[in-house]
Design a protein around this motif. Structure first.
Motif, PDB file in Angstrom:
ATOM      1  N   VAL A  83       0.836  -1.206   0.000  1.00  0.00           N
ATOM      2  CA  VAL A  83       0.000   0.000   0.000  1.00  0.00           C
ATOM      3  C   VAL A  83       0.874   1.260   0.000  1.00  0.00           C
ATOM      4  CG1 VAL A  83      -1.731   1.316   1.280  1.00  0.00           C
ATOM      5  CG2 VAL A  83      -1.941  -1.182   1.096  1.00  0.00           C
ATOM      6  N   ASN A  84       1.817   1.308   0.934  1.00  0.00           N
ATOM      7  CA  ASN A  84       2.644   2.528   1.054  1.00  0.00           C
ATOM      8  C   ASN A  84       3.928   2.483   0.220  1.00  0.00           C
ATOM      9  OD1 ASN A  84       0.815   3.772   2.809  1.00  0.00           O
ATOM     10  ND2 ASN A  84       1.629   2.645   4.551  1.00  0.00           N
ATOM     11  N   HIS A  85       4.147   1.349  -0.426  1.00  0.00           N
ATOM     12  CA  HIS A  85       5.339   1.186  -1.294  1.00  0.00           C
ATOM     13  C   HIS A  85       6.645   1.540  -0.615  1.00  0.00           C
ATOM     14  CE1 HIS A  85       2.268   0.589  -4.314  1.00  0.00           C
ATOM     15  NE2 HIS A  85       3.211  -0.004  -5.018  1.00  0.00           N
ATOM     16  N   LYS A  86       6.727   1.186   0.668  1.00  0.00           N
ATOM     17  CA  LYS A  86       7.968   1.363   1.403  1.00  0.00           C
ATOM     18  C   LYS A  86       8.680   0.001   1.339  1.00  0.00           C
ATOM     19  CE  LYS A  86       9.273   3.328   5.852  1.00  0.00           C
ATOM     20  NZ  LYS A  86       9.855   2.109   6.436  1.00  0.00           N
ATOM     21  N   LEU A  87       9.564  -0.142   0.382  1.00  0.00           N
ATOM     22  CA  LEU A  87      10.174  -1.445   0.111  1.00  0.00           C
ATOM     23  C   LEU A  87      11.473  -1.575   0.907  1.00  0.00           C
ATOM     24  CD1 LEU A  87       9.345  -1.554  -3.703  1.00  0.00           C
ATOM     25  CD2 LEU A  87       7.990  -2.410  -1.781  1.00  0.00           C
ATOM     26  N   ASP A  88      11.292  -1.796   2.214  1.00  0.00           N
ATOM     27  CA  ASP A  88      12.412  -1.758   3.163  1.00  0.00           C
ATOM     28  C   ASP A  88      13.508  -2.764   2.840  1.00  0.00           C
ATOM     29  OD1 ASP A  88      11.023   0.134   4.686  1.00  0.00           O
ATOM     30  OD2 ASP A  88       9.915  -1.437   5.751  1.00  0.00           O
ATOM     31  N   PHE A  89      13.118  -3.920   2.360  1.00  0.00           N
ATOM     32  CA  PHE A  89      14.103  -4.999   2.178  1.00  0.00           C
ATOM     33  C   PHE A  89      14.879  -4.825   0.874  1.00  0.00           C
ATOM     34  CE2 PHE A  89      10.848  -6.231   5.052  1.00  0.00           C
ATOM     35  CZ  PHE A  89      11.551  -6.785   6.098  1.00  0.00           C
ATOM     36  N   LEU A  90      14.165  -4.344  -0.139  1.00  0.00           N
ATOM     37  CA  LEU A  90      14.786  -4.102  -1.432  1.00  0.00           C
ATOM     38  C   LEU A  90      15.732  -2.907  -1.369  1.00  0.00           C
ATOM     39  CD1 LEU A  90      14.633  -5.363  -4.205  1.00  0.00           C
ATOM     40  CD2 LEU A  90      12.709  -3.881  -4.737  1.00  0.00           C
ATOM     41  N   ASN A  91      15.429  -1.972  -0.490  1.00  0.00           N
ATOM     42  CA  ASN A  91      16.232  -0.751  -0.419  1.00  0.00           C
ATOM     43  C   ASN A  91      17.253  -0.783   0.712  1.00  0.00           C
ATOM     44  OD1 ASN A  91      14.974   0.406  -2.665  1.00  0.00           O
ATOM     45  ND2 ASN A  91      13.208   0.948  -1.405  1.00  0.00           N
ATOM     46  N   HIS A  92      17.424  -1.967   1.297  1.00  0.00           N
ATOM     47  CA  HIS A  92      18.420  -2.135   2.356  1.00  0.00           C
ATOM     48  C   HIS A  92      19.632  -2.802   1.731  1.00  0.00           C
ATOM     49  CE1 HIS A  92      19.908  -2.736   6.449  1.00  0.00           C
ATOM     50  NE2 HIS A  92      20.261  -3.951   6.075  1.00  0.00           N
ATOM     51  N   SER A  93      20.680  -2.027   1.538  1.00  0.00           N
ATOM     52  CA  SER A  93      21.839  -2.554   0.817  1.00  0.00           C
ATOM     53  C   SER A  93      22.465  -3.733   1.558  1.00  0.00           C
ATOM     54  CB  SER A  93      22.882  -1.455   0.645  1.00  0.00           C
ATOM     55  OG  SER A  93      24.061  -2.014   0.119  1.00  0.00           O
ATOM     56  N   ALA A  94      22.828  -4.745   0.810  1.00  0.00           N
ATOM     57  CA  ALA A  94      23.457  -5.921   1.415  1.00  0.00           C
ATOM     58  C   ALA A  94      24.808  -5.577   2.028  1.00  0.00           C
ATOM     59  CB  ALA A  94      23.622  -7.022   0.377  1.00  0.00           C
ATOM     60  N   ALA A  95      25.401  -4.475   1.559  1.00  0.00           N
ATOM     61  CA  ALA A  95      26.691  -4.077   2.114  1.00  0.00           C
ATOM     62  C   ALA A  95      26.571  -3.792   3.615  1.00  0.00           C
ATOM     63  CB  ALA A  95      27.209  -2.850   1.378  1.00  0.00           C
ATOM     64  N   ASN A  96      25.380  -3.328   4.041  1.00  0.00           N
ATOM     65  CA  ASN A  96      25.177  -3.097   5.472  1.00  0.00           C
ATOM     66  C   ASN A  96      24.972  -4.401   6.225  1.00  0.00           C
ATOM     67  OD1 ASN A  96      25.297  -0.394   4.960  1.00  0.00           O
ATOM     68  ND2 ASN A  96      23.087  -0.202   4.685  1.00  0.00           N
ATOM     69  N   ALA A  97      24.508  -5.384   5.522  1.00  0.00           N
ATOM     70  CA  ALA A  97      24.196  -6.648   6.186  1.00  0.00           C
ATOM     71  C   ALA A  97      25.437  -7.525   6.311  1.00  0.00           C
ATOM     72  CB  ALA A  97      23.114  -7.392   5.418  1.00  0.00           C
ATOM     73  N   VAL A  98      26.347  -7.421   5.373  1.00  0.00           N
ATOM     74  CA  VAL A  98      27.525  -8.283   5.401  1.00  0.00           C
ATOM     75  C   VAL A  98      28.768  -7.416   5.252  1.00  0.00           C
ATOM     76  CG1 VAL A  98      28.748 -10.170   4.262  1.00  0.00           C
ATOM     77  CG2 VAL A  98      26.262 -10.149   4.306  1.00  0.00           C
ATOM     78  N   THR A  99      29.641  -7.492   6.212  1.00  0.00           N
ATOM     79  CA  THR A  99      30.871  -6.710   6.148  1.00  0.00           C
ATOM     80  C   THR A  99      32.045  -7.606   6.472  1.00  0.00           C
ATOM     81  OG1 THR A  99      29.566  -4.970   7.194  1.00  0.00           O
ATOM     82  CG2 THR A  99      31.908  -4.540   6.889  1.00  0.00           C
ATOM     83  N   LEU A 100      33.014  -7.600   5.622  1.00  0.00           N
ATOM     84  CA  LEU A 100      34.252  -8.299   5.956  1.00  0.00           C
ATOM     85  C   LEU A 100      34.970  -7.497   7.028  1.00  0.00           C
ATOM     86  CD1 LEU A 100      35.703  -9.358   2.497  1.00  0.00           C
ATOM     87  CD2 LEU A 100      35.137 -10.861   4.397  1.00  0.00           C
ATOM     88  N   CYS A 101      35.239  -8.101   8.123  1.00  0.00           N
ATOM     89  CA  CYS A 101      35.869  -7.306   9.181  1.00  0.00           C
ATOM     90  C   CYS A 101      37.127  -8.015   9.661  1.00  0.00           C
ATOM     91  CB  CYS A 101      34.906  -7.010  10.321  1.00  0.00           C
ATOM     92  SG  CYS A 101      34.348  -8.427  11.217  1.00  0.00           S
ATOM     93  N   GLY A 102      38.045  -8.178   8.776  1.00  0.00           N
ATOM     94  CA  GLY A 102      39.302  -8.807   9.164  1.00  0.00           C
ATOM     95  C   GLY A 102      39.457 -10.137   8.487  1.00  0.00           C
ATOM     96  N   ARG A 103      40.626 -10.638   8.531  1.00  0.00           N
ATOM     97  CA  ARG A 103      40.947 -11.841   7.806  1.00  0.00           C
ATOM     98  C   ARG A 103      40.203 -13.044   8.376  1.00  0.00           C
ATOM     99  NH1 ARG A 103      45.528 -15.244   7.332  1.00  0.00           N
ATOM    100  NH2 ARG A 103      45.947 -15.746   5.156  1.00  0.00           N
TER     101      ARG A 103
END
Ligand code: ZN
Length: 347
Positions: free
Chosen positions: A250-270
């Motif tokens: 209804v409100n076309h707030k596409l939270d999951f599509l507009n949530h960049s995967a870069a925020n979800a997965v970050t390489l943080c060290g070897r």
């Protein structure tokens, strides 16, 4: 001959020659080739869809074999990617179908590109994975492409078809995804193979119906809920199920599509990957209790302190889970592998 192959299907008044032709022209995008995905793909390829695109990020493991019907011992021994192993098997079943396997992790960053390159008639959730499910729902609304939701855990399952602007969407029914660890997954509580097959079979039927029926307005909006062990089947009428305040359809707030995967997965060290799951809605101690309950039966070592849960998932992989929903996966530098482990263990 094509006609011979599909003779028993064309005989059905629901299909006929015209329906078979429509199937032959259709393209199905199947995300996830696990228990649900294997059966969905097998049925649709044998039914004669024109093209099926198989997407999966995982490899075949021995624990998959009890329910993932397109794989065998040698696939597991070779650590074959699931989409590749599935495509090999499916091509033998029906060489007339165009089968395109892709070994990728579907994220908000690549799913639009996948959709535009495939232009599917229908999308199917074969992952049984919360993250991908909400992503597919957003994508469906943005693109107007119908999709079929399926879930199977333990002895229970659910199936629902979403047709944008016609039926309720996933978020009309389940507005927010469960917090990590809140819901049981196949890897924590198991799944009966006949139940996942049942769910997938209903999903495949929904796909065939969507392709064959030209007029979506005749499509009844329903949620199928079943308990295969206790033989309970419920069909819940969703005719009035659209939420007037649905954030997505209804409100076309596409939270999951507009949530960049870069925020979800970050390489943080070897050799360590950080995964950011949705922040838990419960206190830290309750969250840790849920996490411990999920992990206890499936990990070899487990330790809980006031600020984290640590677990040894395999001889090579260790997890640290924090109260804000972050998971550190030690022992890998491959984000896809880390995401897969966390999705399997914590849902
Ligand atoms: Zn909605």
């Amino acid at each position: 001959m094509v006609t011979d192959r599909y003779a028993r299907q064309i005989l059905l008044p629901q299909i006929q020659r015209s329906g078979q032709d429509r199937l032959g022209m259709a393209t199905v995008l199947l995300v996830g080739v696990g228990a649900l995905g294997c059966t969905v793909a097998d049925l649709l390829v044998r039914a004669g869809v024109g093209t099926i695109v198989l997407i999966d990020r995982d490899i075949v493991e021995k624990t998959n074999l009890h329910r993932q019907s397109l794989f065998d011992e040698s696939d597991a021994e070779q650590h074959l990617p699931k989409s590749i192993a599935a495509a090999r098997r499916l091509r033998k079943a029906n060489p007339q179908v165009r089968i395109t396997p892709q070994v990728i992790d579907v994220t908000a960053d690549n799913i639009r590109h996948i959709l535009s390159s495939v232009s599917p008639t229908v999308m199917v959730d074969g992952t049984d994975n919360v993250e991908t499910r909400y992503l597919l729902n957003d994508l469906s609304i943005e693109s107007g492409t119908p999709w079929v939701y399926g879930a199977a855990t333990g002895v229970e399952g659910r199936v629902m078809t979403v047709i944008p602007n016609h039926t309720p969407c996933l978020r009309c029914i389940f507005p927010t995804p469960p917090a990590p660890g809140e819901l049981p997954t196949c890897d924590t509580v198991g799944v009966l193979n006949s139940v996942s097959t049942l769910v997938a079979s209903l999903q495949a039927t929904e796909v065939i119906r969507l392709i064959v029926q030209e007029d979506f307005s005749k499509f009844r909006s329903e949620l199928i809920s079943l308990d295969g062990w206790n033989r309970r089947f419920r069909t819940i009428d969703l005719t009035n199920g659209r939420r007037s305040d649905c954030p997505a359809c209804v409100n076309h707030k596409l939270d999951f599509l507009n949530h960049s995967a870069a925020n979800a997965v970050t390489l943080c060290g070897r050799n360590t990957v950080q995964i950011r799951l949705p922040a838990p809605s419960v206190t830290a101690s309750d969250f840790f209790m849920q996490v411990v309950r999920r992990l206890e039966p499936v990990v070899t070592e487990l330790d809980e302190s006031d600020y984290r849960v640590w677990a040894k998932a395999t001889p090579d992989i260790e997890l640290s889970i924090f109260a804000d929903g972050r998971v550190l996966v030690h022992g890998t530098s491959d984000p896809s592998q880390a995401r897969s482990i966390v999705a399997r263990l914590l849902g």
